[in-house]
Design an enzyme around this catalytic site. Sequence first.
Site, PDB file in Angstrom:
ATOM      1  N   LYS A 113       0.814  -1.220   0.000  1.00 34.36           N
ATOM      2  CA  LYS A 113       0.000   0.000   0.000  1.00 34.36           C
ATOM      3  C   LYS A 113       0.842   1.261   0.000  1.00 34.36           C
ATOM      4  O   LYS A 113       0.447   2.274  -0.571  1.00 34.36           O
ATOM      5  CB  LYS A 113      -0.945   0.000   1.207  1.00 34.36           C
ATOM      6  CG  LYS A 113      -2.054  -1.018   1.051  1.00 34.36           C
ATOM      7  CD  LYS A 113      -3.204  -0.775   1.984  1.00 34.36           C
ATOM      8  CE  LYS A 113      -4.326  -1.738   1.629  1.00 34.36           C
ATOM      9  NZ  LYS A 113      -5.451  -1.668   2.528  1.00 34.36           N
TER      10      LYS A 113
ATOM     11  N   LYS B 293      -4.849  -9.741  -6.077  1.00 31.13           N
ATOM     12  CA  LYS B 293      -6.135 -10.009  -5.428  1.00 31.13           C
ATOM     13  C   LYS B 293      -7.140  -8.909  -5.741  1.00 31.13           C
ATOM     14  O   LYS B 293      -6.754  -7.753  -6.010  1.00 31.13           O
ATOM     15  CB  LYS B 293      -5.947 -10.177  -3.916  1.00 31.13           C
ATOM     16  CG  LYS B 293      -5.856  -8.901  -3.158  1.00 31.13           C
ATOM     17  CD  LYS B 293      -6.086  -9.093  -1.669  1.00 31.13           C
ATOM     18  CE  LYS B 293      -6.172  -7.713  -1.032  1.00 31.13           C
ATOM     19  NZ  LYS B 293      -7.334  -7.455  -0.266  1.00 31.13           N
TER      20      LYS B 293
ATOM     21  N   LYS C  66     -10.645  -3.333  -2.922  1.00 38.12           N
ATOM     22  CA  LYS C  66     -11.488  -2.134  -2.969  1.00 38.12           C
ATOM     23  C   LYS C  66     -10.717  -0.954  -3.535  1.00 38.12           C
ATOM     24  O   LYS C  66     -11.272  -0.064  -4.158  1.00 38.12           O
ATOM     25  CB  LYS C  66     -11.893  -1.697  -1.550  1.00 38.12           C
ATOM     26  CG  LYS C  66     -12.722  -2.648  -0.775  1.00 38.12           C
ATOM     27  CD  LYS C  66     -13.161  -1.921   0.513  1.00 38.12           C
ATOM     28  CE  LYS C  66     -13.131  -2.816   1.709  1.00 38.12           C
ATOM     29  NZ  LYS C  66     -12.003  -2.579   2.612  1.00 38.12           N
TER      30      LYS C  66
HETATM   31  N1  AQP Z   1      -9.766 -10.572  -2.783  1.00 44.37           N
HETATM   32  C1  AQP Z   1     -10.158 -11.055  -1.626  1.00 44.37           C
HETATM   33  N2  AQP Z   1     -10.520 -12.355  -1.523  1.00 44.37           N
HETATM   34  C2  AQP Z   1     -10.931 -12.874  -0.334  1.00 44.37           C
HETATM   35  N3  AQP Z   1     -11.024 -12.145   0.804  1.00 44.37           N
HETATM   36  C3  AQP Z   1     -10.684 -10.837   0.739  1.00 44.37           C
HETATM   37  N4  AQP Z   1     -10.655  -9.851   1.667  1.00 44.37           N
HETATM   38  C4  AQP Z   1     -10.222  -8.720   1.079  1.00 44.37           C
HETATM   39  N5  AQP Z   1      -9.972  -8.925  -0.226  1.00 44.37           N
HETATM   40  C5  AQP Z   1     -10.232 -10.233  -0.471  1.00 44.37           C
HETATM   41  C6  AQP Z   1     -11.052 -10.012   3.058  1.00 44.37           C
HETATM   42  O1  AQP Z   1     -12.102  -9.072   3.324  1.00 44.37           O
HETATM   43  C7  AQP Z   1     -12.014  -8.684   4.693  1.00 44.37           C
HETATM   44  C8  AQP Z   1     -12.108  -7.188   4.824  1.00 44.37           C
HETATM   45  O2  AQP Z   1     -10.992  -6.557   4.284  1.00 44.37           O
HETATM   46  P1  AQP Z   1     -10.556  -5.108   4.776  1.00 44.37           P
HETATM   47  O3  AQP Z   1     -11.609  -4.129   4.582  1.00 44.37           O
HETATM   48  O4  AQP Z   1     -10.045  -5.192   6.164  1.00 44.37           O
HETATM   49  O5  AQP Z   1      -9.353  -4.718   3.855  1.00 44.37           O
HETATM   50  P2  AQP Z   1      -8.431  -5.522   2.916  1.00 44.37           P
HETATM   51  O6  AQP Z   1      -8.115  -6.867   3.430  1.00 44.37           O
HETATM   52  O7  AQP Z   1      -7.246  -4.661   2.633  1.00 44.37           O
HETATM   53  O8  AQP Z   1      -9.408  -5.635   1.676  1.00 44.37           O
HETATM   54  P3  AQP Z   1      -9.429  -4.881   0.307  1.00 44.37           P
HETATM   55  O9  AQP Z   1     -10.705  -5.196  -0.349  1.00 44.37           O
HETATM   56  O10 AQP Z   1      -8.202  -5.146  -0.471  1.00 44.37           O
HETATM   57  O11 AQP Z   1      -9.476  -3.362   0.692  1.00 44.37           O
HETATM   58  P4  AQP Z   1      -8.439  -2.219   0.466  1.00 44.37           P
HETATM   59  O12 AQP Z   1      -8.224  -2.147  -1.003  1.00 44.37           O
HETATM   60  O13 AQP Z   1      -9.153  -1.023   1.036  1.00 44.37           O
HETATM   61  O14 AQP Z   1      -7.216  -2.569   1.202  1.00 44.37           O
HETATM   62  C9  AQP Z   1     -10.720  -9.280   5.250  1.00 44.37           C
HETATM   63  O15 AQP Z   1     -11.021 -10.454   5.977  1.00 44.37           O
HETATM   64  C10 AQP Z   1      -9.946  -9.607   4.016  1.00 44.37           C
HETATM   65  O16 AQP Z   1      -9.020 -10.656   4.218  1.00 44.37           O
END
Ligand code: AQP
Length: 331
Positions: free
Chosen positions: A117, A199, A202
């Site tokens: 990030k 992966k 968001k």
């Molecule tokens: N691609 C994914 N596949 C399966 N699980 C996923 N999670 C995130 N992306 C995937 C799981 O969703 C939960 C919430 O995630 P978060 O909001 O804490 O942030 P993150 O893990 O960083 O998810 P994102 O979507 O990638 O958000 P951004 O881009 O904002 O960082 C967690 O249990 C995560 O493992």
Amino acid sequence: MIQNTKKRIFSGVQPSGNLHVGNFLGAIKQWVGMQDEYDCIFSVVDYHAITVKYDPKVLRKKIIEIAKIYIAGGVNPEKAIIFQQSDARAHTEFCWILNAVSARISDLNKMTQFKDKAGKGNVNVSVGLYDYPVLMAADILLYDTDIVPVGDDQLQHVELARDLAKRFNHDYEEIFKIPEPKIMKQGARIMSLDNPEKKMSKSAESEFSRIELLDESALAMKKIMKATTDTGAEVKFNSKEKPGISNLLTIYSLLANIDIKDLEKKYSGIMYGEFKKDLAEVVAEFLNDFQKKYNKIDDSQVAEILAAGAKKAEPIAEETLVKVKITIGVK
Ligand code: AQP
């Protein structure tokens, strides 16, 4: 230690960006399946979301949106505690204590999500983004958590929570349970639609990389039709050689509750285009059903659920914090 008859689960999602099927299949779907067996606490972890650039007006709306998504996705507020992280002040106070007495710079320097990030050599990112895993450890440990169901991108952070708990227990007193991560066999890492080596996320720039839970179904169908596939023509699961098709098969299998093996049989000798058309229908049906439930939930009702959740979560977190404060000698 707090005595629970049922084992306790803690997990959360940050109210940043738009939730996608990866968040749903990797995290929320498994929470829902565990509600009866476990004592569940699900947080909207808003203090994590302010570690990157954000708009306060949007954040306020997102907090309600995430809680609504939990409920529309099947989390039952009568069974599980749903609360907003910043409503329980113990999280940030305990984070500071962990920063000071248990976390090491060497722990945080290993965190791959921070490296991804922050980007190479980027010194303009916030200290909060660097410290995010310690706040997450505080979130988990305050509730005497047994199990943390997450997607596999969060595994390293749960491991840090385990390490910090062990270190605290060793250096002071045996206060903390050592939480176990729980990662789905299938769906733990849903990949990006336009780059199946990455992966689904968001924060990815292109909205064509993800199916958002609140996407209009026509747009979601377009995204599936545009998804990157692999050379070759066989609809077969092989995540190394066919990451694009394998990812689409995983999404299809989880949304339609059909085994990947059965999907492979069904689409044997059938072109990618036909397979994608069917998957687009499956996705549209899932989204229509999900959004029907989502649209029935009233914002003010959700605000009440969060307030009631905070009333239940706070005393649990406070009890742990008081124990910690006594143990480290400030009380
Ligand atoms: N691609 C994914 N596949 C399966 N699980 C996923 N999670 C995130 N992306 C995937 C799981 O969703 C939960 C919430 O995630 P978060 O909001 O804490 O942030 P993150 O893990 O960083 O998810 P994102 O979507 O990638 O958000 P951004 O881009 O904002 O960082 C967690 O249990 C995560 O493992």
